[in-house]
Design a protein around this motif. Structure first.
Motif, PDB file in Angstrom:
ATOM      1  N   LYS A 160      81.690  62.792 -38.415  1.00 36.26           N
ATOM      2  CA  LYS A 160      81.054  62.634 -39.627  1.00 36.26           C
ATOM      3  C   LYS A 160      79.748  62.349 -39.447  1.00 36.26           C
ATOM      4  O   LYS A 160      79.051  62.154 -40.725  1.00 36.26           O
ATOM      5  N   SER A 161      79.200  61.888 -38.359  1.00 34.87           N
ATOM      6  CA  SER A 161      77.829  61.340 -38.493  1.00 34.87           C
ATOM      7  C   SER A 161      76.835  62.387 -37.798  1.00 34.87           C
ATOM      8  O   SER A 161      77.281  62.816 -36.537  1.00 34.87           O
ATOM      9  N   THR A 187      75.653  56.397 -37.973  1.00 36.18           N
ATOM     10  CA  THR A 187      76.805  55.184 -37.892  1.00 36.18           C
ATOM     11  C   THR A 187      76.202  54.174 -36.614  1.00 36.18           C
ATOM     12  O   THR A 187      75.839  54.569 -35.648  1.00 36.18           O
ATOM     13  N   ILE A 213      74.845  58.566 -33.833  1.00 38.23           N
ATOM     14  CA  ILE A 213      75.774  57.400 -33.640  1.00 38.23           C
ATOM     15  C   ILE A 213      74.886  56.786 -32.569  1.00 38.23           C
ATOM     16  O   ILE A 213      74.432  56.987 -31.678  1.00 38.23           O
ATOM     17  N   ILE A 228      77.856  51.561 -34.285  1.00 38.99           N
ATOM     18  CA  ILE A 228      79.148  51.114 -34.027  1.00 38.99           C
ATOM     19  C   ILE A 228      78.958  49.878 -32.761  1.00 38.99           C
ATOM     20  O   ILE A 228      78.345  49.850 -31.897  1.00 38.99           O
ATOM     21  N   VAL A 268      86.657  58.177 -45.114  1.00 36.40           N
ATOM     22  CA  VAL A 268      85.631  58.648 -43.994  1.00 36.40           C
ATOM     23  C   VAL A 268      86.235  59.934 -43.984  1.00 36.40           C
ATOM     24  O   VAL A 268      85.398  60.977 -43.529  1.00 36.40           O
ATOM     25  N   ALA A 274      76.699  54.011 -41.912  1.00 28.28           N
ATOM     26  CA  ALA A 274      78.159  53.448 -41.780  1.00 28.28           C
ATOM     27  C   ALA A 274      77.863  52.358 -40.771  1.00 28.28           C
ATOM     28  O   ALA A 274      77.077  52.562 -39.710  1.00 28.28           O
ATOM     29  N   LEU A 309      84.155  58.912 -36.730  1.00 24.02           N
ATOM     30  CA  LEU A 309      82.863  58.622 -37.103  1.00 24.02           C
ATOM     31  C   LEU A 309      82.056  59.655 -36.552  1.00 24.02           C
ATOM     32  O   LEU A 309      80.837  59.943 -37.069  1.00 24.02           O
ATOM     33  N   TYR A 353      80.691  50.071 -38.037  1.00 25.93           N
ATOM     34  CA  TYR A 353      81.994  49.971 -37.639  1.00 25.93           C
ATOM     35  C   TYR A 353      82.075  48.822 -36.612  1.00 25.93           C
ATOM     36  O   TYR A 353      81.147  48.813 -35.680  1.00 25.93           O
TER      37      TYR A 353
END
Ligand code: SF4
Length: 197
Positions: free
Chosen positions: A84-85, A63, A88, A65, A52, A8, A81, A10
């Motif tokens: 869910k990850s 993810t 990061i 970011i 998400v 992902a 996030l 963001y």
């Protein structure tokens, strides 16, 4: 069946240059789209907060970011996030350290809105009400996301596993970080991706 890694992206408060560092991967990006499931990428895909939320916790492998934390909605999204990850990654200097966006901490929120909404030369009506003080002419309008009192780097809000420095990072460094995920090598906590010269 072989499970493709889930990735992902963001974008918090930034100039867009870090998104460009992904786009500038050019043909390699097509290969990423082939070998990974990009489950969330607001600049490129039509995906919502609810999409998400519907994922299992830890379902996204990594993810990326970019941008600093400026708005209340950034806090809400990066916390989601994070949950869910598995990993990061703070992508770019604004996410890593606050970057140029962090210069806003020299002023308070009211001064920033005054400058952006009244004082810049392109504003037709410098006496226009500030968005936070005027919700409209009696019509219900979408609420603006609230400015936080100060800009923060990403790791002041959620635990960050790895960093990709640079303003923006070179696309080659992005490609290296993403390729690692595609091959099942999730960044070890504390990783700082070095730029190859
Ligand atoms: Fe833009 Fe640089 Fe911030 Fe990336 S790190 S969002 S390129 S200002």
């Amino acid at each position: 069946m072989h499970r493709k890694p889930k990735i992902a992206f963001y974008w918090c408060a930034g100039c867009g240059g870090c998104e460009e560092s992904v786009i500038d991967m050019a043909e390699e990006l097509l290969s990423v789209a082939d070998k990974a499931d990009i489950v969330f990428w607001p600049i490129a895909l039509d995906a919502r907060f609810e999409d998400v939320e519907a994922l299992n916790d830890g379902d996204i492998d990594t993810t990326f970011i970019n941008g600093a934390i400026r708005l209340d909605e950034h806090v809400r999204f990066v916390r989601l996030l994070r949950r869910k990850s598995k990993r990061i990654v703070a992508h770019g200097t604004c996410a890593h350290l606050g970057g140029i966006i962090g210069l806003a901490n020299l002023f308070d929120s009211h001064q920033l809105l005054e400058c952006a909404c009244r004082q810049v030369p392109s504003m037709d009506d410098p006496s226009a009400p500030l968005p936070e003080t005027d919700p409209g002419d009696g019509q219900e309008e979408p609420a603006l996301a609230a400015l936080l009192p100060a800009v923060k780097p990403l790791d002041r809000v959620v635990t960050v596993d790895a960093y990709i420095p640079g303003c923006p990072p070179p696309p080659e460094t992005m490609a290296q970080a993403i390729t690692d995920v595609i091959h099942g090598r999730l960044p070890e906590p504390g990783t700082v991706f070095a730029h190859r010269t």
